[in-house]
Design a protein around this motif. Structure first.
Motif, PDB file in Angstrom:
ATOM      1  N   GLY A 161     -74.151 -29.427 -31.651  1.00 23.41           N
ATOM      2  CA  GLY A 161     -73.365 -29.151 -30.456  1.00 23.41           C
ATOM      3  C   GLY A 161     -72.593 -27.853 -30.480  1.00 23.41           C
ATOM      4  O   GLY A 161     -71.821 -27.571 -29.558  1.00 23.41           O
ATOM      5  N   LEU A 162     -72.788 -27.048 -31.515  1.00 24.34           N
ATOM      6  CA  LEU A 162     -72.126 -25.750 -31.558  1.00 24.34           C
ATOM      7  C   LEU A 162     -72.883 -24.755 -30.679  1.00 24.34           C
ATOM      8  O   LEU A 162     -74.115 -24.777 -30.621  1.00 24.34           O
ATOM      9  CB  LEU A 162     -72.084 -25.212 -32.992  1.00 24.34           C
ATOM     10  CG  LEU A 162     -71.269 -26.011 -34.009  1.00 24.34           C
ATOM     11  CD1 LEU A 162     -71.502 -25.454 -35.417  1.00 24.34           C
ATOM     12  CD2 LEU A 162     -69.780 -25.979 -33.662  1.00 24.34           C
ATOM     13  N   TYR A 170     -66.277 -18.148 -33.909  1.00 21.09           N
ATOM     14  CA  TYR A 170     -65.415 -17.919 -32.758  1.00 21.09           C
ATOM     15  C   TYR A 170     -64.851 -19.270 -32.357  1.00 21.09           C
ATOM     16  O   TYR A 170     -65.500 -20.070 -31.672  1.00 21.09           O
ATOM     17  CB  TYR A 170     -66.196 -17.313 -31.591  1.00 21.09           C
ATOM     18  CG  TYR A 170     -66.660 -15.897 -31.827  1.00 21.09           C
ATOM     19  CD1 TYR A 170     -65.863 -14.811 -31.472  1.00 21.09           C
ATOM     20  CD2 TYR A 170     -67.900 -15.630 -32.416  1.00 21.09           C
ATOM     21  CE1 TYR A 170     -66.288 -13.505 -31.679  1.00 21.09           C
ATOM     22  CE2 TYR A 170     -68.333 -14.339 -32.626  1.00 21.09           C
ATOM     23  CZ  TYR A 170     -67.520 -13.277 -32.258  1.00 21.09           C
ATOM     24  OH  TYR A 170     -67.945 -11.987 -32.472  1.00 21.09           O
ATOM     25  N   ILE A 171     -63.636 -19.537 -32.813  1.00 19.61           N
ATOM     26  CA  ILE A 171     -63.021 -20.846 -32.566  1.00 19.61           C
ATOM     27  C   ILE A 171     -61.541 -20.744 -32.893  1.00 19.61           C
ATOM     28  O   ILE A 171     -61.138 -19.933 -33.733  1.00 19.61           O
ATOM     29  CB  ILE A 171     -63.687 -21.932 -33.440  1.00 19.61           C
ATOM     30  CG1 ILE A 171     -63.272 -23.339 -32.997  1.00 19.61           C
ATOM     31  CG2 ILE A 171     -63.396 -21.710 -34.913  1.00 19.61           C
ATOM     32  CD1 ILE A 171     -64.080 -24.457 -33.659  1.00 19.61           C
ATOM     33  N   GLY A 172     -60.741 -21.543 -32.227  1.00 23.84           N
ATOM     34  CA  GLY A 172     -59.322 -21.612 -32.538  1.00 23.84           C
ATOM     35  C   GLY A 172     -58.998 -22.938 -33.194  1.00 23.84           C
ATOM     36  O   GLY A 172     -58.926 -23.964 -32.511  1.00 23.84           O
ATOM     37  N   VAL A 173     -58.865 -22.953 -34.505  1.00 23.11           N
ATOM     38  CA  VAL A 173     -58.556 -24.182 -35.235  1.00 23.11           C
ATOM     39  C   VAL A 173     -57.467 -23.910 -36.264  1.00 23.11           C
ATOM     40  O   VAL A 173     -57.402 -22.825 -36.849  1.00 23.11           O
ATOM     41  CB  VAL A 173     -59.794 -24.787 -35.941  1.00 23.11           C
ATOM     42  CG1 VAL A 173     -60.717 -25.467 -34.954  1.00 23.11           C
ATOM     43  CG2 VAL A 173     -60.540 -23.731 -36.743  1.00 23.11           C
ATOM     44  N   THR A 174     -56.621 -24.904 -36.488  1.00 25.30           N
ATOM     45  CA  THR A 174     -55.575 -24.803 -37.497  1.00 25.30           C
ATOM     46  C   THR A 174     -55.473 -26.133 -38.241  1.00 25.30           C
ATOM     47  O   THR A 174     -55.821 -27.186 -37.706  1.00 25.30           O
ATOM     48  CB  THR A 174     -54.203 -24.485 -36.874  1.00 25.30           C
ATOM     49  OG1 THR A 174     -53.907 -25.463 -35.869  1.00 25.30           O
ATOM     50  CG2 THR A 174     -54.191 -23.102 -36.246  1.00 25.30           C
ATOM     51  N   GLN A 175     -54.995 -26.057 -39.479  1.00 29.39           N
ATOM     52  CA  GLN A 175     -54.722 -27.255 -40.263  1.00 29.39           C
ATOM     53  C   GLN A 175     -53.277 -27.135 -40.777  1.00 29.39           C
ATOM     54  O   GLN A 175     -53.042 -26.641 -41.879  1.00 29.39           O
ATOM     55  CB  GLN A 175     -55.695 -27.400 -41.435  1.00 29.39           C
ATOM     56  CG  GLN A 175     -55.460 -28.679 -42.245  1.00 29.39           C
ATOM     57  CD  GLN A 175     -56.408 -28.823 -43.426  1.00 29.39           C
ATOM     58  OE1 GLN A 175     -56.875 -29.901 -43.735  1.00 29.39           O
ATOM     59  NE2 GLN A 175     -56.688 -27.727 -44.124  1.00 29.39           N
ATOM     60  N   ASN A 176     -52.330 -27.553 -39.961  1.00 31.91           N
ATOM     61  CA  ASN A 176     -50.926 -27.455 -40.332  1.00 31.91           C
ATOM     62  C   ASN A 176     -50.497 -28.620 -41.217  1.00 31.91           C
ATOM     63  O   ASN A 176     -49.507 -28.531 -41.939  1.00 31.91           O
ATOM     64  CB  ASN A 176     -50.046 -27.398 -39.082  1.00 31.91           C
ATOM     65  CG  ASN A 176     -50.319 -26.137 -38.256  1.00 31.91           C
ATOM     66  OD1 ASN A 176     -50.560 -25.071 -38.815  1.00 31.91           O
ATOM     67  ND2 ASN A 176     -50.308 -26.264 -36.944  1.00 31.91           N
ATOM     68  N   THR A 177     -51.244 -29.718 -41.123  1.00 32.48           N
ATOM     69  CA  THR A 177     -51.009 -30.892 -41.956  1.00 32.48           C
ATOM     70  C   THR A 177     -52.289 -31.194 -42.711  1.00 32.48           C
ATOM     71  O   THR A 177     -53.375 -31.161 -42.124  1.00 32.48           O
ATOM     72  CB  THR A 177     -50.617 -32.111 -41.094  1.00 32.48           C
ATOM     73  OG1 THR A 177     -49.453 -31.787 -40.326  1.00 32.48           O
ATOM     74  CG2 THR A 177     -50.344 -33.327 -41.959  1.00 32.48           C
ATOM     75  N   ALA A 178     -52.174 -31.476 -43.995  1.00 31.84           N
ATOM     76  CA  ALA A 178     -53.360 -31.757 -44.800  1.00 31.84           C
ATOM     77  C   ALA A 178     -54.170 -32.885 -44.193  1.00 31.84           C
ATOM     78  O   ALA A 178     -53.646 -33.959 -43.912  1.00 31.84           O
ATOM     79  CB  ALA A 178     -52.955 -32.114 -46.230  1.00 31.84           C
ATOM     80  N   GLY A 237     -58.473 -25.337 -27.224  1.00 28.73           N
ATOM     81  CA  GLY A 237     -59.482 -24.952 -26.236  1.00 28.73           C
ATOM     82  C   GLY A 237     -60.800 -25.648 -26.486  1.00 28.73           C
ATOM     83  O   GLY A 237     -60.877 -26.689 -27.137  1.00 28.73           O
ATOM     84  N   SER A 238     -61.872 -25.039 -25.977  1.00 31.78           N
ATOM     85  CA  SER A 238     -63.191 -25.667 -26.100  1.00 31.78           C
ATOM     86  C   SER A 238     -64.230 -24.764 -26.743  1.00 31.78           C
ATOM     87  O   SER A 238     -65.371 -25.173 -26.951  1.00 31.78           O
ATOM     88  CB  SER A 238     -63.695 -26.098 -24.712  1.00 31.78           C
ATOM     89  OG  SER A 238     -63.764 -24.970 -23.839  1.00 31.78           O
ATOM     90  N   VAL A 239     -63.861 -23.521 -27.050  1.00 35.69           N
ATOM     91  CA  VAL A 239     -64.817 -22.599 -27.663  1.00 35.69           C
ATOM     92  C   VAL A 239     -65.137 -23.060 -29.081  1.00 35.69           C
ATOM     93  O   VAL A 239     -64.240 -23.362 -29.872  1.00 35.69           O
ATOM     94  CB  VAL A 239     -64.259 -21.160 -27.690  1.00 35.69           C
ATOM     95  CG1 VAL A 239     -65.211 -20.237 -28.444  1.00 35.69           C
ATOM     96  CG2 VAL A 239     -64.020 -20.652 -26.276  1.00 35.69           C
ATOM     97  N   THR A 247     -59.487 -32.649 -30.939  1.00 35.66           N
ATOM     98  CA  THR A 247     -60.189 -31.761 -30.032  1.00 35.66           C
ATOM     99  C   THR A 247     -60.491 -32.468 -28.715  1.00 35.66           C
ATOM    100  O   THR A 247     -60.693 -33.694 -28.699  1.00 35.66           O
ATOM    101  CB  THR A 247     -61.511 -31.262 -30.661  1.00 35.66           C
ATOM    102  OG1 THR A 247     -62.206 -30.428 -29.718  1.00 35.66           O
ATOM    103  CG2 THR A 247     -62.426 -32.422 -31.051  1.00 35.66           C
ATOM    104  N   VAL A 248     -60.510 -31.694 -27.643  1.00 39.49           N
ATOM    105  CA  VAL A 248     -60.917 -32.244 -26.349  1.00 39.49           C
ATOM    106  C   VAL A 248     -62.364 -31.886 -26.055  1.00 39.49           C
ATOM    107  O   VAL A 248     -62.918 -32.287 -25.028  1.00 39.49           O
ATOM    108  CB  VAL A 248     -60.008 -31.712 -25.212  1.00 39.49           C
ATOM    109  CG1 VAL A 248     -58.568 -32.146 -25.439  1.00 39.49           C
ATOM    110  CG2 VAL A 248     -60.098 -30.186 -25.105  1.00 39.49           C
ATOM    111  N   ALA A 249     -62.985 -31.128 -26.950  1.00 42.22           N
ATOM    112  CA  ALA A 249     -64.354 -30.667 -26.723  1.00 42.22           C
ATOM    113  C   ALA A 249     -65.376 -31.788 -26.805  1.00 42.22           C
ATOM    114  O   ALA A 249     -66.487 -31.658 -26.295  1.00 42.22           O
ATOM    115  CB  ALA A 249     -64.709 -29.568 -27.723  1.00 42.22           C
TER     116      ALA A 249
END
Length: 330
Positions: A185-186, A137-145, A152-154, A53-55
């Motif tokens: 920090g959320l 409300y967040i864009g997260v994925t786990q493509n690798t275990a 983004g930063s949301v 993350t860049v957040a």
């Protein structure tokens, strides 16, 4: 570090959403975290979960639960955070979390899930535990275990009390959980009308999921680029918002316009959650995102408000039945 009280946190479903939000709760300090992992158990047990993350600035970010387990333990917790998809026809969330809840009569049960009606089965089984209904409300994925990517930063969470409980200070449980999220920090919204927020999010989920599938266009950007399906998505969003209003949930005047603009800002190739589940052969959240609100409309004789959405749901049920019969794959 803060003066926040010590909390014992159990996260059930430590995928992308569960990992990110629990990581931030842990960063508030003074807590012990137990993470229930399934497919990523070995990776998380060995190395924790890398959060890309860049957040939170440059450098490596790693979420290291204090305990990593495969099943829900019969132990006492202050918060039981459920981040599994709501799939009542596949499994019972209440049955899964029962060992921890039965050992934790005062624990807040936090449901970070999409859809309408996700709280009812939990309330039925555990009527004395505060239910903190929550929306991510967040864009997260786990493509690798063991690796979670944050786009983004949301990083927002909306949380509210499902129902008050006589003789239980459920409001204090809600405020304490909200404070931990804020200190982590959320971007945290503690609301006294969580169902309104559920219907607001349904405007996007309830429209884009079926339209992306039934159009055979699959991605949000493809749908928006096609005039016919752009209009179908827009009309469906308006109908869902109108249904919410008719049920007593006032929607922000600009909600539909904002929803379309949010869709347009998504990266090319972005796929709604049901499309991804369909591609990967996983069960979809049909009941809580479509079935439950459609049923509510039927019970209140309001289907005339949602003609496009009502037909989309019917068409999607038929489409999935045919695919299942024919053994189709994308």
């Amino acid at each position: 570090m803060t003066n926040i009280p010590h909390h014992r946190i159990l996260t059930v479903g430590t995928g992308a959403i569960g990992a990110y939000y629990t990581w931030r709760m842990q960063q508030a300090g003074n807590c012990t975290v137990t993470a229930v992992c399934r497919s990523n158990y070995e990776a998380v047990k060995a190395n924790g979960i890398e959060i890309q993350t860049v957040a939170w600035g440059e450098g490596q970010h790693v979420f290291r639960p204090d305990h990593v387990v495969k099943t829900v333990p019969s132990e006492t917790f202050d918060f039981i955070v459920v981040c599994m998809k709501a799939l009542p026809s596949v499994y019972s969330i209440a049955d899964i979390i029962a060992p921890a809840v039965e050992a934790s009569p005062h624990a807040g049960i936090v449901l970070i899930q999409n859809g309408i009606g996700v709280e009812d089965p939990i309330k039925k089984c555990f009527p004395r535990n505060p239910i903190l209904s929550s929306i991510a409300y967040i864009g997260v994925t786990q493509n690798t275990a063991g690796v979670v990517y944050h786009s983004g930063s949301v990083q927002r969470i909306v949380v509210g009390l499902f129902e008050p409980i006589e003789g239980v200070d459920a409001e204090a449980v809600l405020q304490t959980f909200g404070e931990r999220c804020k200190l982590g920090g959320l971007e945290t919204i503690v609301t006294d009308d969580i169902q309104n927020f559920r219907w607001q999010k349904l405007v996007w989920n309830g429209s884009m999921n079926p339209v992306c599938i039934l159009s055979n266009l699959w991605t949000v950007s493809n749908v928006l680029a096609d005039e016919k399906y752009y209009q179908m998505a827009l009309t469906t969003k308006k109908e869902i918002a109108a249904l919410a209003e008719a049920l007593g949930h006032p929607m922000p005047p600009a909600l539909v316009d904002m929803s379309m603009k949010t869709s347009a800002r998504l990266a090319d190739g972005y796929k709604a959650s049901m499309v991804i589940d369909l591609e990967e052969g996983r069960p979809m959240e049909m009941e809580v995102i479509l079935g439950n609100p459609i049923k509510i409309a039927e019970e209140h004789n309001l289907t005339h408000i949602i003609p496009t959405w009502y037909k989309l749901y019917s068409d999607l049920v038929k489409y999935l039945a045919e695919r299942n019969t024919n053994g189709q794959k994308l």
